[in-house]
Design a protein around this motif. Sequence first.
Motif, mmCIF file in Angstrom:
data_model
loop_
_atom_site.group_PDB
_atom_site.id
_atom_site.type_symbol
_atom_site.label_atom_id
_atom_site.label_comp_id
_atom_site.label_asym_id
_atom_site.label_seq_id
_atom_site.Cartn_x
_atom_site.Cartn_y
_atom_site.Cartn_z
ATOM 1 N N ALA A 213 11.492 5.501 18.962
ATOM 2 C CA ALA A 213 11.755 4.125 19.402
ATOM 3 C C ALA A 213 10.602 3.701 20.294
ATOM 4 C CB ALA A 213 13.078 4.034 20.162
ATOM 5 N N ILE A 214 9.973 2.576 19.955
ATOM 6 C CA ILE A 214 8.939 1.991 20.801
ATOM 7 C C ILE A 214 9.583 0.814 21.531
ATOM 8 C CG2 ILE A 214 6.742 0.764 20.876
ATOM 9 C CD1 ILE A 214 5.856 2.355 18.442
ATOM 10 N N LEU A 215 9.607 0.883 22.857
ATOM 11 C CA LEU A 215 10.204 -0.171 23.668
ATOM 12 C C LEU A 215 9.089 -0.953 24.346
ATOM 13 C CD1 LEU A 215 13.305 1.666 25.180
ATOM 14 C CD2 LEU A 215 13.038 0.486 22.988
ATOM 15 N N THR A 216 9.178 -2.273 24.259
ATOM 16 C CA THR A 216 8.066 -3.116 24.659
ATOM 17 C C THR A 216 8.576 -4.445 25.181
ATOM 18 O OG1 THR A 216 5.953 -4.049 23.889
ATOM 19 C CG2 THR A 216 7.803 -4.093 22.327
ATOM 20 N N ALA A 217 7.656 -5.288 25.664
ATOM 21 C CA ALA A 217 7.906 -6.678 26.062
ATOM 22 C C ALA A 217 8.621 -6.808 27.401
ATOM 23 C CB ALA A 217 8.678 -7.446 24.986
ATOM 24 N N ASP A 218 8.873 -5.717 28.110
ATOM 25 C CA ASP A 218 9.468 -5.782 29.436
ATOM 26 C C ASP A 218 9.282 -4.434 30.115
ATOM 27 O OD1 ASP A 218 10.738 -6.801 31.631
ATOM 28 O OD2 ASP A 218 12.697 -7.091 30.686
ATOM 29 N N HIS A 219 9.499 -4.415 31.421
ATOM 30 C CA HIS A 219 9.419 -3.171 32.179
ATOM 31 C C HIS A 219 10.416 -2.162 31.617
ATOM 32 C CE1 HIS A 219 10.789 -0.703 35.742
ATOM 33 N NE2 HIS A 219 9.508 -0.409 35.671
ATOM 34 N N LEU A 220 9.983 -0.906 31.507
ATOM 35 C CA LEU A 220 10.845 0.152 30.981
ATOM 36 C C LEU A 220 11.133 1.162 32.079
ATOM 37 C CD1 LEU A 220 12.334 1.552 28.668
ATOM 38 C CD2 LEU A 220 10.182 2.709 28.096
ATOM 39 N N PRO A 221 12.289 1.095 32.716
ATOM 40 C CA PRO A 221 12.637 2.105 33.718
ATOM 41 C C PRO A 221 12.951 3.445 33.081
ATOM 42 C CG PRO A 221 14.451 0.565 33.392
ATOM 43 C CD PRO A 221 13.300 0.048 32.592
ATOM 44 N N ALA A 222 12.668 4.511 33.815
ATOM 45 C CA ALA A 222 12.893 5.859 33.283
ATOM 46 C C ALA A 222 14.359 6.085 32.943
ATOM 47 C CB ALA A 222 12.409 6.894 34.305
ATOM 48 N N ALA A 223 15.265 5.533 33.764
ATOM 49 C CA ALA A 223 16.698 5.736 33.508
ATOM 50 C C ALA A 223 17.106 5.109 32.182
ATOM 51 C CB ALA A 223 17.523 5.151 34.650
ATOM 52 N N LEU A 224 16.580 3.933 31.881
ATOM 53 C CA LEU A 224 16.913 3.273 30.617
ATOM 54 C C LEU A 224 16.342 4.056 29.443
ATOM 55 C CD1 LEU A 224 16.769 -0.555 29.951
ATOM 56 C CD2 LEU A 224 16.054 1.080 28.227
ATOM 57 N N MET A 344 12.184 -6.670 40.178
ATOM 58 C CA MET A 344 13.187 -6.090 39.293
ATOM 59 C C MET A 344 12.983 -4.595 39.129
ATOM 60 S SD MET A 344 15.492 -8.253 38.209
ATOM 61 C CE MET A 344 16.136 -7.975 36.568
ATOM 62 N N ALA A 345 11.736 -4.157 39.130
ATOM 63 C CA ALA A 345 11.466 -2.726 38.976
ATOM 64 C C ALA A 345 12.053 -1.916 40.124
ATOM 65 C CB ALA A 345 9.958 -2.481 38.874
ATOM 66 N N ASP A 346 12.174 -2.524 41.316
ATOM 67 C CA ASP A 346 12.796 -1.825 42.439
ATOM 68 C C ASP A 346 14.282 -1.579 42.204
ATOM 69 O OD1 ASP A 346 10.487 -1.700 44.110
ATOM 70 O OD2 ASP A 346 10.749 -3.806 44.616
ATOM 71 N N LEU A 347 14.888 -2.381 41.335
ATOM 72 C CA LEU A 347 16.323 -2.267 41.056
ATOM 73 C C LEU A 347 16.615 -1.531 39.752
ATOM 74 C CD1 LEU A 347 17.360 -5.938 41.964
ATOM 75 C CD2 LEU A 347 17.502 -3.911 43.436
ATOM 76 N N ASP A 348 15.650 -1.526 38.831
ATOM 77 C CA ASP A 348 15.914 -1.042 37.472
ATOM 78 C C ASP A 348 16.438 0.391 37.424
ATOM 79 O OD1 ASP A 348 15.394 -3.324 36.048
ATOM 80 O OD2 ASP A 348 13.324 -2.806 35.569
ATOM 81 N N ASP A 349 15.723 1.322 38.037
ATOM 82 C CA ASP A 349 16.110 2.733 37.900
ATOM 83 C C ASP A 349 17.477 3.016 38.501
ATOM 84 O OD1 ASP A 349 14.198 4.069 36.349
ATOM 85 O OD2 ASP A 349 12.769 4.053 37.994
ATOM 86 N N ILE A 350 17.773 2.409 39.643
ATOM 87 C CA ILE A 350 19.047 2.677 40.295
ATOM 88 C C ILE A 350 20.213 2.058 39.524
ATOM 89 C CG2 ILE A 350 18.802 0.686 41.839
ATOM 90 C CD1 ILE A 350 20.227 2.256 43.985
#
Length: 460
Positions: A213-224, A344-350
């Motif tokens: 799966a290639i995920l693109t077009a937005d920030h990709l958090p490690a948790a997601l 948003m990246a500060d919130l993404d992983d949590i």
Amino acid sequence: MIPAFLDRWIYDATGPGPASPGDRLAAYQLDCLNRSLAHARSSSRFYRDRLSGAAPLTGLKDMAALPLTRPGHIRKSPKSFLAVSQDEISRIATLATSGTTAAPKRLFFTGRDLDRTLDFFKAVLAPLMAPGDTGLIFLPGSTRASAGDLIKTAMEALGARPRVPGIITDFKPAADLVEQTGPALIIGMPVQILALGEYMKSTGSLTTRIPWAILTADHLPAALAGRVEALLGGKVLNHYGMTETGFGGAIQCPAREGLHLRLPDLFFEIIDPATGAQLPPGVWGEVAVTTLNRRGMPLIRYRTGDVSRIIDTPCACGSPYPRLDRIRNRQAESADSAGVPLTMADLDDILFSLPGVVDFSARISKGKNIQVNNGANNWTTNPINNRTNKDTGPKRGTPVLDIELMGLAPLPRNIDIDPDRSPGLKTAIESGRLRMGRITTRKFDFRNTYVGKRQILYNE
């Protein structure tokens, strides 16, 4: 050992030249930069003035002396960037700015510019797909030479069988297509593919492993990314790009030790966001990009607003070329009306680590909680754990962060968000510049997953 990912393509594209890959690349990029600067200076109204006194580069570090280009420059006068006649333009991409009233950006590409993007996509896909494999492209692709259309063309050139259903707006047809085709590869936006995987798990329709799966077009958090891998049973690769880079920019190899750069077409710098000074490898800063072979609309030291750093140690795949580290956050999002340095990246992983959460929205309001419409599609309204607030005692009027979590099924009533797990959030709270407000939850319905980059909203 994993075979070096893009090295053969980079080496072939940068020749002839020195045998050493690093020396060969440096010589190639210096030559391309001087030709691109000369083309921009002679043919683009915008760069004619800005580069009028620039001497030819004698080394790559000389780029630091050139002026930076900002997104606002393109919004103000996109046609002034044109460096060919408009008759030579094959594709015009118009980018609205999500959440603002700013003028849209317009980007111009010649057929030759698009062909170079196509070559990059073929180099990316060749190690991942065999002739006859099916690839599903959940990106906009109905417009000729859009990102989805170019990826489709690249797959066809490799003998694969692409399908371009476009952005997902309904689970069932997307899930049916996955089940019917058994794809070797899917490409899409992070939140959309996570939601699709969760839906297929809940309905029992995800019966085969999807290798890539290639995920693109937005920030990709490690948790997601980790959750998507668990759902699909394959590997997730992060692609970084934007329309300004000609859609393609950089991508992880299967070793996933940084993003391999599109080095034959783009020159990357990391700059100090405050001063514009070049930063050395290993230091975090803002990503600036210069196009090396763009004819229609060259960009010189374009400020992306994204934050990363250059990795200059060899990758586990064997590649000696420099790479980008993960895109840690979007610098532009921190320059907000509420004065809170949060992205948003500060919130993404949590938040993506919370079971059942497939998306969220965040809103900061000045000094009070916003009133949330708790209609039929909302399940609960819960207070956020405020133990960190008690330590700092925020003053009256401190901006408040409210979060809306989205899931496919009702989320737990008592959701505890620990700010200690997010350095950016913790710093904003402990500095007294933010306090935590409420959580609301609602059913995920795709309405916010394809209209632009996910970003924090601000209320006056």
